[in-house]
Design a protein around this motif. Structure first.
Motif, PDB file in Angstrom:
ATOM      1  N   GLN A  86       0.833  -1.213   0.000  1.00  0.00           N
ATOM      2  CA  GLN A  86       0.000   0.000   0.000  1.00  0.00           C
ATOM      3  C   GLN A  86       0.867   1.262   0.000  1.00  0.00           C
ATOM      4  N   LYS A  91      -1.235   4.139  -2.466  1.00  0.00           N
ATOM      5  CA  LYS A  91      -2.684   4.080  -2.299  1.00  0.00           C
ATOM      6  C   LYS A  91      -3.084   4.200  -0.836  1.00  0.00           C
ATOM      7  N   ILE A  95      -6.663   5.720   1.552  1.00  0.00           N
ATOM      8  CA  ILE A  95      -7.271   5.126   2.744  1.00  0.00           C
ATOM      9  C   ILE A  95      -7.170   6.081   3.924  1.00  0.00           C
ATOM     10  N   GLN A  98      -9.691   8.786   3.530  1.00  0.00           N
ATOM     11  CA  GLN A  98     -11.050   8.283   3.762  1.00  0.00           C
ATOM     12  C   GLN A  98     -11.340   8.152   5.254  1.00  0.00           C
ATOM     13  N   PHE A 117     -12.089  -2.547  12.415  1.00  0.00           N
ATOM     14  CA  PHE A 117     -11.363  -3.228  11.346  1.00  0.00           C
ATOM     15  C   PHE A 117     -10.468  -4.327  11.906  1.00  0.00           C
ATOM     16  N   ILE A 281     -10.682   4.284  -5.551  1.00  0.00           N
ATOM     17  CA  ILE A 281     -11.110   3.676  -4.294  1.00  0.00           C
ATOM     18  C   ILE A 281     -10.990   2.157  -4.370  1.00  0.00           C
ATOM     19  N   TRP A 285      -8.437  -0.152  -1.938  1.00  0.00           N
ATOM     20  CA  TRP A 285      -8.930  -1.184  -1.029  1.00  0.00           C
ATOM     21  C   TRP A 285      -8.793  -2.590  -1.595  1.00  0.00           C
ATOM     22  N   SER A 286      -8.175  -2.719  -2.753  1.00  0.00           N
ATOM     23  CA  SER A 286      -8.094  -4.033  -3.404  1.00  0.00           C
ATOM     24  C   SER A 286      -7.341  -5.059  -2.556  1.00  0.00           C
ATOM     25  N   TYR A 288      -6.793  -5.168   0.874  1.00  0.00           N
ATOM     26  CA  TYR A 288      -7.535  -5.572   2.062  1.00  0.00           C
ATOM     27  C   TYR A 288      -8.864  -6.222   1.708  1.00  0.00           C
ATOM     28  N   GLY A 289      -9.485  -5.764   0.639  1.00  0.00           N
ATOM     29  CA  GLY A 289     -10.731  -6.375   0.188  1.00  0.00           C
ATOM     30  C   GLY A 289     -10.529  -7.823  -0.226  1.00  0.00           C
ATOM     31  N   GLN A 353      -2.972  -2.014  -8.284  1.00  0.00           N
ATOM     32  CA  GLN A 353      -2.571  -0.652  -7.888  1.00  0.00           C
ATOM     33  C   GLN A 353      -1.457  -0.083  -8.755  1.00  0.00           C
TER      34      GLN A 353
END
Length: 510
Positions: A86, A91, A95, A98, A117, A281, A285-286, A288-289, A353
């Motif tokens: 990250q 990226k 986060i 946000q 989280f 976005i 978040w890719s 952690y998603g 990313q």
């Protein structure tokens, strides 16, 4: 029970625990040095004091280090790697913005990351992810490393009971021969942790903002989050089972914290607009998603994991040892191992990313070098806990405490669970070590076996806060290797208070 145990055996069994605390907390020796010295002392005690054969001592060391690598060190490595990806792709800035946009309120940000989280990560993956990832993100938001480590450790307490898709409670129910009554044990565990579901969030927000004017707002936030967590966890425990309380409770708390942050945001904060596209976005978040998605899909909630384990033996590796009269094994399931899933998520997410494949592998190498002290620390800690287990030291400690407490035993039952987690770093391992002991004592004193069994995992969640392995994960995530003793001294007071409260609840409910 205690008649067959000598005072010398009790003193010898307690030596590794006391020595580790002294080296870390009082002499402030680095984690890897403290762990190595304690391991050497434990080895001598196991061989001379508890007559563990030389062959069994050697195999215990090998077995313990294998357990350290698979899965603990692999997961730590990949959790830190996921964060480094990250940072490399930049990226993490999206986060960060946000989280800041949800609320400029620092307590809201910290509680959202650690309790919300972090609890979700614990519920789905466990094994250090819930400490490493939130702590790293907190530092990126501008919080101090030692603070980030401490609050992440404190938050990684209550969710641990049902961590890794409920494995600790599932194992506990089997150990005490109550697999058919697992919802009962699950419900008992939730009730024993109920008060702590309010107190831990309150402690986290007060550590973040100690000002008097913040107290009313912090109380309201803690009551809301604690109430929602309790209600959802209890419903999940009673009507679904042990797999989902931590997951669903954390999702509910995340939603609650976000709503609270939006409602209480100052006027100037509400006017802040983020101009990120959906693509940006998604990219941010890719990683952690994908971690959450893959861990969920390969959990017991879905049939894929059992299908892979039973049908795809080519992707399994098993190491089996005969140690101290028993068969011990370490199984690695390459397609469902949490560390592997985090690696795949980080790799695919990094490509999404915009980081090159060569860049991602170079970053993995740098991350591995970053963890060299952690490798020594964790390997030594797991090896010494394995030696203590196979030589009988842990059993001696548990029996001594159980027998000397008499009618007040239920008050001390959580302390036994905490001892197990302190020594092994795992709620599940603590339940394996002491679950049967709790049930045996319950039968002897006429207490509810399920209630005292649940007390073991309740206490284990408190021991998790000061487990040297957890502390090693925290210092690694925060780049503070060598300062494990400082964090231990900061966290030990909170852990003892936590275990004391759990003891009172278990005693009153017994």
């Amino acid at each position: 029970m205690l008649e067959s145990i000598s005072t010398l055996q009790i003193l010898l069994a307690a030596t590794p625990v006391v020595l580790l605390i002294v080296l870390l907390g009082f002499l402030k020796l680095a984690g890897e040095k403290s762990a190595l010295i304690t391991l050497l002392v434990t080895l001598v005690i196991a061989y001379f004091g508890f007559s563990l054969k030389a062959e069994d001592v050697g195999l215990s060391l090998i077995f313990g280090m294998l357990k350290a690598v698979f899965p603990i060190l692999i997961i730590i490595l990949m959790a830190i790697y996921s964060y480094n990806v990250q940072v490399e792709s930049q990226k993490i800035e999206i986060i960060k913005q946000q989280f800041s946009a949800i609320s400029k309120d620092k307590p809201v940000q910290v509680l959202l990351l650690t309790w919300g989280f972090g609890g979700l990560l614990e519920g789905m993956a466990g094994f250090g992810t819930a400490v490493a990832i939130p702590a790293a993100i907190l530092i990126s938001l501008g919080f101090k490393p030692m603070f980030s480590a401490a609050v992440s450790l404190i938050a990684n307490s209550v969710p641990t009971a049902f961590g890794a898709v409920g494995i600790p409670v599932i194992v506990l129910a089997r150990e005490v021969e109550m697999a058919e009554q697992i919802t009962t044990i699950s419900a008992y565990t939730v009730w024993q942790l109920a008060l702590l579901m309010f107190l831990v969030p309150f402690l986290i927000v007060m550590l973040t903002d100690r000002s008097v004017k913040a107290i009313p707002k912090n109380i309201i936030l803690s009551l809301l989050v604690g109430g929602v967590t309790l209600a959802v966890q209890y419903y999940a425990a009673v009507y679904i089972g042990a797999e989902t309380p931590a997951i669903l409770g954390s999702i509910a708390s995340v939603i609650t914290i976000i709503i609270f942050g939006k409602v209480t945001a100052r006027k100037e904060d509400k006017q802040e607009q983020l101009n990120f596209s959906r693509k940006q976005i998604f990219q941010a978040w890719s990683v952690y998603g994908l971690i959450l998605l893959l861990v969920l899909l390969t959990s017991p909630l879905f049939p894929f994991a059992s299908m892979m384990k039973s049908n795809w033996e080519i992707f399994q590796t098993n190491f089996t040892f005969s140690i101290a009269g028993g068969i011990r094994s370490v199984g690695i399931y390459w397609l469902t191992d949490t560390g592997v899933l985090i690696f795949i998520s980080s790799l695919v997410g990094g490509l999404i990313q915009g980081v090159s494949l060569s860049g991602l592998f170079a970053l993995l190498g740098k991350t591995a070098v970053q963890l060299k002290k952690t490798v020594i620390t964790v390997c030594c800690l797991i090896a010494l806990s394995t030696l203590m287990d196979f030589s009988g030291m842990i059993t001696v400690l548990g029996l001594a405490l159980a027998t000397t407490t008499g009618t007040f035993y239920p008050f001390f039952a959580p302390a036994i669970g905490a001892l197990g987690t302190f020594l092994t770093g795992s709620d599940t391992s603590s339940n394996i070590l002491f679950g049967k002991l709790q049930a045996t004592v319950a039968d002897k004193i006429g207490a509810d076996k399920g209630w005292l069994a649940a007390a073991n995992t309740t206490g284990a969640t408190g021991g998790k806060i000061i487990s040297p392995q957890s502390i090693a994960v925290a210092t690694t995530a925060c780049g503070e290797q060598g300062k494990e003793g400082i964090i231990l001294k900061k966290a030990v007071g909170f852990a003892l208070l936590y275990i004391l409260i759990a003891g009172v609840i278990v005693y009153l409910g017994s």
